[in-house]
Design an enzyme around this catalytic site. Structure first.
Site, mmCIF file in Angstrom:
data_model
loop_
_atom_site.group_PDB
_atom_site.id
_atom_site.type_symbol
_atom_site.label_atom_id
_atom_site.label_comp_id
_atom_site.label_asym_id
_atom_site.label_seq_id
_atom_site.Cartn_x
_atom_site.Cartn_y
_atom_site.Cartn_z
ATOM 1 C CG HIS A 193 7.307 5.148 0.984
ATOM 2 N ND1 HIS A 193 6.918 6.196 1.814
ATOM 3 C CD2 HIS A 193 7.428 4.061 1.789
ATOM 4 C CE1 HIS A 193 6.829 5.752 3.051
ATOM 5 N NE2 HIS A 193 7.123 4.450 3.071
ATOM 6 C CG HIS A 231 -0.091 0.128 2.514
ATOM 7 N ND1 HIS A 231 0.476 -0.964 3.138
ATOM 8 C CD2 HIS A 231 0.285 1.202 3.248
ATOM 9 C CE1 HIS A 231 1.157 -0.565 4.204
ATOM 10 N NE2 HIS A 231 1.055 0.765 4.285
HETATM 11 P P1 ATP Z 1 5.280 -3.372 11.907
HETATM 12 O O1 ATP Z 1 5.401 -1.989 12.503
HETATM 13 O O2 ATP Z 1 4.596 -4.339 12.818
HETATM 14 O O3 ATP Z 1 6.526 -3.864 11.295
HETATM 15 P P2 ATP Z 1 3.890 -2.030 9.771
HETATM 16 O O4 ATP Z 1 4.948 -0.964 9.819
HETATM 17 O O5 ATP Z 1 3.496 -2.581 8.448
HETATM 18 O O6 ATP Z 1 4.272 -3.263 10.680
HETATM 19 P P3 ATP Z 1 2.320 -0.141 11.192
HETATM 20 O O7 ATP Z 1 3.515 0.261 11.999
HETATM 21 O O8 ATP Z 1 1.014 -0.273 11.899
HETATM 22 O O9 ATP Z 1 2.563 -1.494 10.433
HETATM 23 O O10 ATP Z 1 2.180 0.934 10.021
HETATM 24 C C1 ATP Z 1 1.089 1.043 9.169
HETATM 25 C C2 ATP Z 1 1.470 1.978 8.037
HETATM 26 O O11 ATP Z 1 1.751 3.286 8.566
HETATM 27 C C3 ATP Z 1 2.731 1.580 7.284
HETATM 28 O O12 ATP Z 1 2.619 2.049 5.944
HETATM 29 C C4 ATP Z 1 3.817 2.341 7.985
HETATM 30 O O13 ATP Z 1 4.925 2.607 7.129
HETATM 31 C C5 ATP Z 1 3.110 3.637 8.327
HETATM 32 N N1 ATP Z 1 3.653 4.195 9.557
HETATM 33 C C6 ATP Z 1 3.864 3.543 10.721
HETATM 34 N N2 ATP Z 1 4.364 4.351 11.668
HETATM 35 C C7 ATP Z 1 4.492 5.567 11.085
HETATM 36 C C8 ATP Z 1 4.950 6.839 11.534
HETATM 37 N N3 ATP Z 1 5.386 7.029 12.771
HETATM 38 N N4 ATP Z 1 4.937 7.857 10.652
HETATM 39 C C9 ATP Z 1 4.506 7.689 9.395
HETATM 40 N N5 ATP Z 1 4.033 6.525 8.902
HETATM 41 C C10 ATP Z 1 4.045 5.470 9.721
#
Ligand code: ATP
Ligand code: MG
Length: 175
Positions: A126, A44
């Site tokens: 991205h 996504h």
């Molecule tokens: P995990 O953190 O368990 O490895 P994940 O990164 O896929 O898994 P989330 O951290 O819930 O899952 O993130 C969901 C989405 O939001 C992803 O696209 C992630 O890159 C983005 N995201 C997560 N944290 C942030 C942040 N602090 N700032 C911007 N985008 C974020």
């Protein structure tokens, strides 16, 4: 008792065919950079990350998003990039359509007005393809992939041992 919270983000979600093509690109990058490929169903493009939102705020969030009138646009995913700070390989677009910027601005304005997080982060569109990848001199070239975008979605991220699982909570059409 503390109110339940949900980990939320707003995103563009590719259909299964495009997701499959992105996964092929991801497999090619994996051969060069190693690391771990994102699962195809999780690919996504994040528009805004809200983090943990109290459940009671979700109706206002849904109402605010449904007031946004965005225009459909086409993305062309045509480049791969690597970020050292989090060791991810991502797919991106050399050209950023104005309608995407307008959508993101409108979403962020609403988040700020609601007092929810995610409205003031910088936006670097991205699609994460690999995590824990090693840096390489040059990433493989990719055949450009057209992505006609007709909606955006609200997703919940649920931690799991295989990487977060995502649940679609709502979608809004563009145009
Ligand atoms: P995990 O953190 O368990 O490895 P994940 O990164 O896929 O898994 P989330 O951290 O819930 O899952 O993130 C969901 C989405 O939001 C992803 O696209 C992630 O890159 C983005 N995201 C997560 N944290 C942030 C942040 N602090 N700032 C911007 N985008 C974020
Ligand atoms: Mg994360």
């Amino acid at each position: 008792m503390a109110e339940a919270r949900r980990r939320l983000f707003l995103a563009l979600w590719p259909g299964p065919e495009l997701a499959g093509r992105l996964q092929t690109v991801s497999a090619e990058a994996f051969r060069v950079c190693g690391g771990r490929q994102m699962r195809v169903k999780t690919l996504h493009l994040t528009l805004a990350f809200l983090g943990d939102v109290p459940e009671s705020r979700i109706p206002a969030l849904l109402a605010a998003m449904s007031r946004i009138k965005g225009r459909p646009f086409q993305l062309v995913v045509d480049t791969l990039g690597y970020w050292k700070h989090n060791r991810i390989v991502w797919g991106g677009c050399r050209a950023q359509p104005e309608a995407l910027d307008q959508l993101v601005s409108a979403i962020r304005q609403q988040l700020v007005a609601l007092g929810l997080p995610g409205g003031s982060d910088s936006f670097s569109p991205h699609i994460t393809l690999l995590c824990k990848a090693r840096p390489v001199g040059e990433l493989p070239a990719m055949t450009p992939l057209a992505w006609p975008v007709g909606e955006w979605v609200l997703m919940e991220s649920c931690p799991s041992t295989a990487g977060a699982d995502y649940r679609r909570l709502a979608a809004w059409p563009l145009g």
